[in-house]
Design a protein around this motif. Sequence first.
Motif, PDB file in Angstrom:
ATOM      1  N   ALA A 224      -0.690   1.352  -7.169  1.00  0.00           N
ATOM      2  CA  ALA A 224       0.336   1.905  -6.282  1.00  0.00           C
ATOM      3  C   ALA A 224      -0.274   2.851  -5.255  1.00  0.00           C
ATOM      4  O   ALA A 224      -1.285   3.514  -5.512  1.00  0.00           O
ATOM      5  N   ALA A 225       0.358   2.899  -4.089  1.00  0.00           N
ATOM      6  CA  ALA A 225      -0.034   3.860  -3.058  1.00  0.00           C
ATOM      7  C   ALA A 225       0.657   5.177  -3.379  1.00  0.00           C
ATOM      8  O   ALA A 225       1.871   5.312  -3.211  1.00  0.00           O
ATOM      9  N   LEU A 226      -0.101   6.140  -3.864  1.00  0.00           N
ATOM     10  CA  LEU A 226       0.452   7.432  -4.280  1.00  0.00           C
ATOM     11  C   LEU A 226       0.272   8.416  -3.133  1.00  0.00           C
ATOM     12  O   LEU A 226      -0.821   8.936  -2.908  1.00  0.00           O
ATOM     13  N   ILE A 227       1.347   8.652  -2.411  1.00  0.00           N
ATOM     14  CA  ILE A 227       1.226   9.377  -1.149  1.00  0.00           C
ATOM     15  C   ILE A 227       1.706  10.823  -1.266  1.00  0.00           C
ATOM     16  O   ILE A 227       2.663  11.135  -1.966  1.00  0.00           O
ATOM     17  N   ASP A 228       0.994  11.680  -0.559  1.00  0.00           N
ATOM     18  CA  ASP A 228       1.387  13.076  -0.401  1.00  0.00           C
ATOM     19  C   ASP A 228       2.164  13.165   0.909  1.00  0.00           C
ATOM     20  O   ASP A 228       1.584  13.019   1.993  1.00  0.00           O
ATOM     21  N   ARG A 229       3.459  13.377   0.812  1.00  0.00           N
ATOM     22  CA  ARG A 229       4.293  13.356   2.014  1.00  0.00           C
ATOM     23  C   ARG A 229       4.017  14.528   2.949  1.00  0.00           C
ATOM     24  O   ARG A 229       4.477  14.542   4.089  1.00  0.00           O
ATOM     25  N   LYS A 230       3.239  15.507   2.467  1.00  0.00           N
ATOM     26  CA  LYS A 230       2.863  16.632   3.322  1.00  0.00           C
ATOM     27  C   LYS A 230       1.530  16.398   4.022  1.00  0.00           C
ATOM     28  O   LYS A 230       1.096  17.217   4.828  1.00  0.00           O
ATOM     29  N   ASP A 231       0.871  15.299   3.671  1.00  0.00           N
ATOM     30  CA  ASP A 231      -0.450  14.998   4.223  1.00  0.00           C
ATOM     31  C   ASP A 231      -0.422  13.581   4.797  1.00  0.00           C
ATOM     32  O   ASP A 231      -0.657  12.602   4.094  1.00  0.00           O
ATOM     33  N   GLY A 232      -0.120  13.485   6.082  1.00  0.00           N
ATOM     34  CA  GLY A 232       0.030  12.185   6.719  1.00  0.00           C
ATOM     35  C   GLY A 232      -1.225  11.335   6.655  1.00  0.00           C
ATOM     36  O   GLY A 232      -1.159  10.119   6.450  1.00  0.00           O
ATOM     37  N   LYS A 233      -2.376  11.957   6.808  1.00  0.00           N
ATOM     38  CA  LYS A 233      -3.644  11.216   6.785  1.00  0.00           C
ATOM     39  C   LYS A 233      -3.878  10.587   5.417  1.00  0.00           C
ATOM     40  O   LYS A 233      -4.273   9.420   5.311  1.00  0.00           O
ATOM     41  N   GLN A 234      -3.627  11.362   4.366  1.00  0.00           N
ATOM     42  CA  GLN A 234      -3.794  10.837   3.008  1.00  0.00           C
ATOM     43  C   GLN A 234      -2.809   9.713   2.738  1.00  0.00           C
ATOM     44  O   GLN A 234      -3.158   8.690   2.113  1.00  0.00           O
ATOM     45  N   ALA A 235      -1.574   9.877   3.203  1.00  0.00           N
ATOM     46  CA  ALA A 235      -0.540   8.870   2.967  1.00  0.00           C
ATOM     47  C   ALA A 235      -0.912   7.540   3.611  1.00  0.00           C
ATOM     48  O   ALA A 235      -0.815   6.477   2.979  1.00  0.00           O
ATOM     49  N   VAL A 236      -1.353   7.596   4.854  1.00  0.00           N
ATOM     50  CA  VAL A 236      -1.736   6.364   5.553  1.00  0.00           C
ATOM     51  C   VAL A 236      -2.923   5.706   4.862  1.00  0.00           C
ATOM     52  O   VAL A 236      -2.967   4.478   4.695  1.00  0.00           O
ATOM     53  N   SER A 237      -3.889   6.517   4.438  1.00  0.00           N
ATOM     54  CA  SER A 237      -5.068   5.980   3.758  1.00  0.00           C
ATOM     55  C   SER A 237      -4.680   5.244   2.478  1.00  0.00           C
ATOM     56  O   SER A 237      -5.193   4.149   2.189  1.00  0.00           O
TER      57      SER A 237
END
Length: 247
Positions: A124-137
């Motif tokens: 799964a793509a586990l995204i930090d919604r406060k960190d756009g760069k991490q989310a896209v990665s």
Amino acid sequence: MKKVLDYVLSIIYLLYFGLLLVIFHVVQVVAFNVFGKKAHKKSVDFFNLMLTTSYYITGTTVHFEQQEAYPTDRPIVFIANHQSTFDIPAIIWFLRKHQPIFVSKIELAKGIPSISYNLRKSGAALIDRKDGKQAVSEILKLSKYIHENNFSAVIFPEGTRSKTDEMKPFAEGGISALLKRAPNALVVPIAIQGTRRFNPTNGMFPLTSFSKLSWTALKAIEPKGKTTTEVAEQAREAIAQVLNAGK
């Protein structure tokens, strides 16, 4: 009387739900570490079958409709509206042939038996919604993964659960990232109805007994030749038609 029944059936349901979480956490750990990914996938499928049918404890009905057959020789991006935590198990079970993997907030990857473990092990793509760069990665990694394996990804482009029956605008960034490394992916909208009313507080207590829950997997959208905006709008319009018809 109905309110009392809601409380009583919710207590019974939550006891059963908690038991499933504990049992299938152990099952998943054993399946993954002893028998491998395929066995883990089967254990997750069965877990979500049990979760989906557990709604019957509250007198709630479950309906799933798939308007057409989808190919298994190309990746799929499922785009759904988001009303509740209860949106998810039926997608995993009824669309299990396509091995759906979710875009999820990173907070869910810890602390919840069975669910957190599956998120960590499924890709799964586990995204930090406060960190756009991490989310896209993270979403790009998932995009590459479904492209290489002809699996599917599930995204809720509203971002957070809607508190009303009206859909929020669709954010295009996640959809764009999923299609970027899976350029041959098909896009399939899913309209979800009833789960918000079933769980009106988002806290799982009390649930609304004798609810009607439905999932409608709609006709696929071919994204080739379309912009991400066009794909997102077409998916949102298709979902909205189903939601409006059900009001």
